[in-house]
Design an enzyme around this catalytic site. Sequence first.
Site, PDB file in Angstrom:
ATOM      1  N   SER A 124      -4.492  -0.612   0.795  1.00  0.00           N
ATOM      2  CA  SER A 124      -3.098  -1.018   0.615  1.00  0.00           C
ATOM      3  C   SER A 124      -2.564  -1.623   1.901  1.00  0.00           C
ATOM      4  CB  SER A 124      -2.281   0.221   0.255  1.00  0.00           C
ATOM      5  OG  SER A 124      -0.902  -0.031   0.402  1.00  0.00           O
ATOM      6  N   TYR A 148       0.242   9.470   1.905  1.00  0.00           N
ATOM      7  CA  TYR A 148      -0.454   8.508   1.031  1.00  0.00           C
ATOM      8  C   TYR A 148      -1.169   7.460   1.880  1.00  0.00           C
ATOM      9  CZ  TYR A 148      -1.054   4.279  -1.761  1.00  0.00           C
ATOM     10  OH  TYR A 148      -1.573   3.137  -2.332  1.00  0.00           O
ATOM     11  N   LYS A 152      -5.334   6.594   2.651  1.00  0.00           N
ATOM     12  CA  LYS A 152      -6.012   5.289   2.570  1.00  0.00           C
ATOM     13  C   LYS A 152      -6.731   4.986   3.886  1.00  0.00           C
ATOM     14  CE  LYS A 152      -4.867   4.013  -1.571  1.00  0.00           C
ATOM     15  NZ  LYS A 152      -5.902   4.048  -2.613  1.00  0.00           N
TER      16      LYS A 152
HETATM   17  P1  NAD Z   1      -2.506   4.007 -11.373  1.00  0.00           P
HETATM   18  O1  NAD Z   1      -1.952   5.358 -11.124  1.00  0.00           O
HETATM   19  O2  NAD Z   1      -1.978   3.212 -12.489  1.00  0.00           O
HETATM   20  O3  NAD Z   1      -4.100   4.122 -11.562  1.00  0.00           O
HETATM   21  C1  NAD Z   1      -4.882   5.091 -10.906  1.00  0.00           C
HETATM   22  C2  NAD Z   1      -5.782   5.758 -11.943  1.00  0.00           C
HETATM   23  O4  NAD Z   1      -6.607   6.725 -11.297  1.00  0.00           O
HETATM   24  C3  NAD Z   1      -4.987   6.478 -13.027  1.00  0.00           C
HETATM   25  O5  NAD Z   1      -5.443   6.054 -14.302  1.00  0.00           O
HETATM   26  C4  NAD Z   1      -5.284   7.957 -12.780  1.00  0.00           C
HETATM   27  O6  NAD Z   1      -5.293   8.687 -13.992  1.00  0.00           O
HETATM   28  C5  NAD Z   1      -6.646   7.889 -12.105  1.00  0.00           C
HETATM   29  N1  NAD Z   1      -6.956   9.000 -11.196  1.00  0.00           N
HETATM   30  C6  NAD Z   1      -6.190   9.471 -10.175  1.00  0.00           C
HETATM   31  N2  NAD Z   1      -6.842  10.468  -9.554  1.00  0.00           N
HETATM   32  C7  NAD Z   1      -8.037  10.626 -10.169  1.00  0.00           C
HETATM   33  C8  NAD Z   1      -9.142  11.494  -9.976  1.00  0.00           C
HETATM   34  N3  NAD Z   1      -9.151  12.430  -9.030  1.00  0.00           N
HETATM   35  N4  NAD Z   1     -10.217  11.378 -10.806  1.00  0.00           N
HETATM   36  C9  NAD Z   1     -10.232  10.441 -11.786  1.00  0.00           C
HETATM   37  N5  NAD Z   1      -9.205   9.613 -12.024  1.00  0.00           N
HETATM   38  C10 NAD Z   1      -8.132   9.696 -11.223  1.00  0.00           C
HETATM   39  O7  NAD Z   1      -2.405   3.209  -9.995  1.00  0.00           O
HETATM   40  P2  NAD Z   1      -2.630   1.660  -9.709  1.00  0.00           P
HETATM   41  O8  NAD Z   1      -1.321   1.053  -9.410  1.00  0.00           O
HETATM   42  O9  NAD Z   1      -3.497   1.060 -10.740  1.00  0.00           O
HETATM   43  O10 NAD Z   1      -3.411   1.772  -8.337  1.00  0.00           O
HETATM   44  C11 NAD Z   1      -4.826   1.747  -8.272  1.00  0.00           C
HETATM   45  C12 NAD Z   1      -5.250   1.937  -6.828  1.00  0.00           C
HETATM   46  O11 NAD Z   1      -4.673   0.904  -6.034  1.00  0.00           O
HETATM   47  C13 NAD Z   1      -4.797   3.256  -6.212  1.00  0.00           C
HETATM   48  O12 NAD Z   1      -5.826   3.732  -5.384  1.00  0.00           O
HETATM   49  C14 NAD Z   1      -3.585   2.859  -5.385  1.00  0.00           C
HETATM   50  O13 NAD Z   1      -3.391   3.708  -4.295  1.00  0.00           O
HETATM   51  C15 NAD Z   1      -3.966   1.453  -4.938  1.00  0.00           C
HETATM   52  N6  NAD Z   1      -2.785   0.628  -4.630  1.00  0.00           N
HETATM   53  C16 NAD Z   1      -1.824   0.452  -5.573  1.00  0.00           C
HETATM   54  C17 NAD Z   1      -0.693  -0.308  -5.279  1.00  0.00           C
HETATM   55  C18 NAD Z   1       0.404  -0.475  -6.299  1.00  0.00           C
HETATM   56  O14 NAD Z   1       1.515  -0.842  -5.909  1.00  0.00           O
HETATM   57  N7  NAD Z   1       0.176  -0.283  -7.578  1.00  0.00           N
HETATM   58  C19 NAD Z   1      -0.571  -0.912  -4.016  1.00  0.00           C
HETATM   59  C20 NAD Z   1      -1.581  -0.736  -3.082  1.00  0.00           C
HETATM   60  C21 NAD Z   1      -2.702   0.040  -3.402  1.00  0.00           C
HETATM   61  C1  UD1 Z   2       5.864   0.840  -1.581  1.00  0.00           C
HETATM   62  C2  UD1 Z   2       5.273   1.940  -0.753  1.00  0.00           C
HETATM   63  C3  UD1 Z   2       3.988   1.456  -0.103  1.00  0.00           C
HETATM   64  C4  UD1 Z   2       3.032   0.937  -1.156  1.00  0.00           C
HETATM   65  C5  UD1 Z   2       3.741  -0.155  -1.958  1.00  0.00           C
HETATM   66  C6  UD1 Z   2       2.895  -0.685  -3.072  1.00  0.00           C
HETATM   67  C7  UD1 Z   2       7.244   3.246  -0.049  1.00  0.00           C
HETATM   68  C8  UD1 Z   2       8.092   3.654   1.105  1.00  0.00           C
HETATM   69  N1  UD1 Z   2       6.253   2.377   0.238  1.00  0.00           N
HETATM   70  O1  UD1 Z   2       6.130  -0.202  -0.724  1.00  0.00           O
HETATM   71  O2  UD1 Z   2       3.370   2.485   0.619  1.00  0.00           O
HETATM   72  O3  UD1 Z   2       1.865   0.425  -0.547  1.00  0.00           O
HETATM   73  O4  UD1 Z   2       4.927   0.385  -2.526  1.00  0.00           O
HETATM   74  O5  UD1 Z   2       2.716   0.311  -4.017  1.00  0.00           O
HETATM   75  O6  UD1 Z   2       7.403   3.711  -1.170  1.00  0.00           O
HETATM   76  N2  UD1 Z   2      13.637  -1.408  -3.563  1.00  0.00           N
HETATM   77  C9  UD1 Z   2      14.953  -1.310  -3.931  1.00  0.00           C
HETATM   78  N3  UD1 Z   2      15.271  -0.480  -4.972  1.00  0.00           N
HETATM   79  C10 UD1 Z   2      14.343   0.233  -5.670  1.00  0.00           C
HETATM   80  C11 UD1 Z   2      12.984   0.111  -5.291  1.00  0.00           C
HETATM   81  C12 UD1 Z   2      12.660  -0.707  -4.219  1.00  0.00           C
HETATM   82  O7  UD1 Z   2      15.826  -1.932  -3.333  1.00  0.00           O
HETATM   83  O8  UD1 Z   2      14.705   0.982  -6.600  1.00  0.00           O
HETATM   84  C13 UD1 Z   2      13.276  -2.330  -2.461  1.00  0.00           C
HETATM   85  C14 UD1 Z   2      12.593  -1.654  -1.288  1.00  0.00           C
HETATM   86  O9  UD1 Z   2      13.538  -1.221  -0.355  1.00  0.00           O
HETATM   87  C15 UD1 Z   2      11.702  -2.807  -0.768  1.00  0.00           C
HETATM   88  C16 UD1 Z   2      11.348  -3.598  -2.039  1.00  0.00           C
HETATM   89  O10 UD1 Z   2      12.343  -3.248  -2.999  1.00  0.00           O
HETATM   90  O11 UD1 Z   2      12.441  -3.643   0.078  1.00  0.00           O
HETATM   91  C17 UD1 Z   2       9.981  -3.251  -2.604  1.00  0.00           C
HETATM   92  O12 UD1 Z   2       9.885  -1.843  -2.759  1.00  0.00           O
HETATM   93  P1  UD1 Z   2       8.628  -1.156  -3.463  1.00  0.00           P
HETATM   94  O13 UD1 Z   2       8.342  -1.829  -4.746  1.00  0.00           O
HETATM   95  O14 UD1 Z   2       8.865   0.323  -3.488  1.00  0.00           O
HETATM   96  O15 UD1 Z   2       7.408  -1.506  -2.496  1.00  0.00           O
HETATM   97  P2  UD1 Z   2       7.250  -1.256  -0.919  1.00  0.00           P
HETATM   98  O16 UD1 Z   2       8.453  -0.706  -0.302  1.00  0.00           O
HETATM   99  O17 UD1 Z   2       6.702  -2.508  -0.339  1.00  0.00           O
END
Ligand code: NAD
Ligand code: UD1
Length: 339
Positions: A124, A148, A152
Site C-alpha cells: 500500500s 495496519y 505491510k
Molecule cells: P478486502 O477486505 O475486500 O479483501 C481481503 C480479503 O481477504 C477478504 O475477502 C477477506 O475475507 C480475506 N481475508 C482476510 N484475512 C484472511 C485470512 N487470514 N485468511 C484468508 N482470507 C483472509 O480488501 P481489498 O480492498 O480487496 O484489499 C486487498 C489487499 O490490498 C489487502 O491486503 C489490503 O491491505 C491491500 N490494500 C487495499 C487498499 C484499498 O484501499 N482497498 C489499498 C492498499 C492496499
Molecule cells: C486510507 C488509509 C490508508 C490506506 C488507504 C487506502 C487512513 C488514515 N488511511 O487512506 O492507510 O492505504 O485508505 O485504503 O484511513 N475523506 C473524507 N471523508 C470521509 C472519508 C475520507 O473527507 O468520510 C477524505 C480523507 O480525509 C482523504 C480522502 O478523503 O483526504 C481519501 O480518504 P480515504 O479514502 O480514507 O483514503 P486515504 O486517506 O488515502
Amino acid sequence: MQILVTGGAGYIGSHTCVELIKAGYQVVVVDNLCNSKISVLDRVATITGTSLPFIQIDLRDRESLEQVFSEYQFDAVIHFAGLKAVGESVAEPLRYYDNNVEGSLVLFQVMAAHGVKNLVFSSSATVYGDPATVPILEDFPLAATNPYGRSKLMIEEMLRDVATSDPAWCIALLRYFNPAGAHESGLIGEDPNDIPNNLFPYVAQVASGRRELLSVYGDDYPTIDGTGVRDYIHVVDLAIGHVKTLVRLLSKEAGVMAYNLGTGCGSSVLQMIQAFEQASGRRIPYRIVARRPGDIAVCFADASLAQRELNWRAERSIEQMCTDSWRWQAMSEDRFSFA
Ligand code: NAD
Ligand code: UD1
C-alpha cells in the site's frame, strides 16, 4: 498456468480474478470470508463464463493450506488476504499483526515447502508514511504511522529477507494508491460490511440515500481547495496491473521489485464529490469537519516505473470510476433503476 489468489473473494481480489481468467490463467481462490461473501465468486463466474475453485480457509490454518498446495501445482501466488481498516488496526493491533503478519508468514512457509516461489504481494502507499514531496517514487523512505501500515512494512521486509536468503524467489511488492470504482458489469465492487472508512464507498452510499451526509475531513490543507488530495485508481486498472506483474514475474526475473500502482494524478475530496454528483445525477450533501487524525494533505504516485518495467499504465478516468461505482451501488442496493 495455475495461480493461487488469497483473499480472492474481496474487492481487489475479485476484480483481479476476472482479469486473470480473461488473460487465460487458471485461478484457485482461498479466503476465510471474514470481509467478503461467497456470492462474489458466482458473479466472477458470471462475468467470465468460468467457475473457479474456492477453498474457504484461514491462511493461519497451516494444515489446510498445506492440503491446498498438495492438491494443486501453483505457478505463482497473488496475496491479497489481510485486514485493511486503519482505525480498527489502532484499536486492535494484535489482531492485525496476527492476521496480516502471521497469515503471510504461514503462506510463505508453505509456498517455500512446496517450491512455489513466485509471489505478488498487496502492499500500500501507506508504507510511504507522510512523504516529504510528491509525486512519490518507489525509493522514497518508508515509514508506518499505524499498525495496519506497519503490518505491510513488516511483510515487505520479511519478503526482502526471503529473497536475499534464496535467489529462486521472484517477488513483486505492489503499492496501491487509492483503489476506487467497480467492474463495468455492476456485478462486483466494494462492499464494506460496516460504515465505510474510505471516501469512495462513503460517497456512493450518500448518493444512494443510504447515508445522509458526507463529512469532509478538513478544508485547510495546502491544496487546490483545502481538502485532501489522493491518487484514485480504477480497480480494473489495478487488477490489470497484477496480470502485467505476473507476466514479468513468470519471465523469471528473480529478487524483489516494488511498484507504485497509481495514476500519477491527484484529486481533491471536493473534486471527487463533484465528479460523483455528475456521474450519479444525485446531490452529495456534505459538511466540513475537523481533519481526520493521521491524514496527510497530498498523496499521489510517480507510476513511471510500472509503465517502463511492467508495460502497465492506468487508463480509466475519474468519471469512469464514479460511473462504475454508482452502477455497482445502485445495482447492489437493488433500489434504484439505473439508466
Ligand atoms: P478486502 O477486505 O475486500 O479483501 C481481503 C480479503 O481477504 C477478504 O475477502 C477477506 O475475507 C480475506 N481475508 C482476510 N484475512 C484472511 C485470512 N487470514 N485468511 C484468508 N482470507 C483472509 O480488501 P481489498 O480492498 O480487496 O484489499 C486487498 C489487499 O490490498 C489487502 O491486503 C489490503 O491491505 C491491500 N490494500 C487495499 C487498499 C484499498 O484501499 N482497498 C489499498 C492498499 C492496499
Ligand atoms: C486510507 C488509509 C490508508 C490506506 C488507504 C487506502 C487512513 C488514515 N488511511 O487512506 O492507510 O492505504 O485508505 O485504503 O484511513 N475523506 C473524507 N471523508 C470521509 C472519508 C475520507 O473527507 O468520510 C477524505 C480523507 O480525509 C482523504 C480522502 O478523503 O483526504 C481519501 O480518504 P480515504 O479514502 O480514507 O483514503 P486515504 O486517506 O488515502
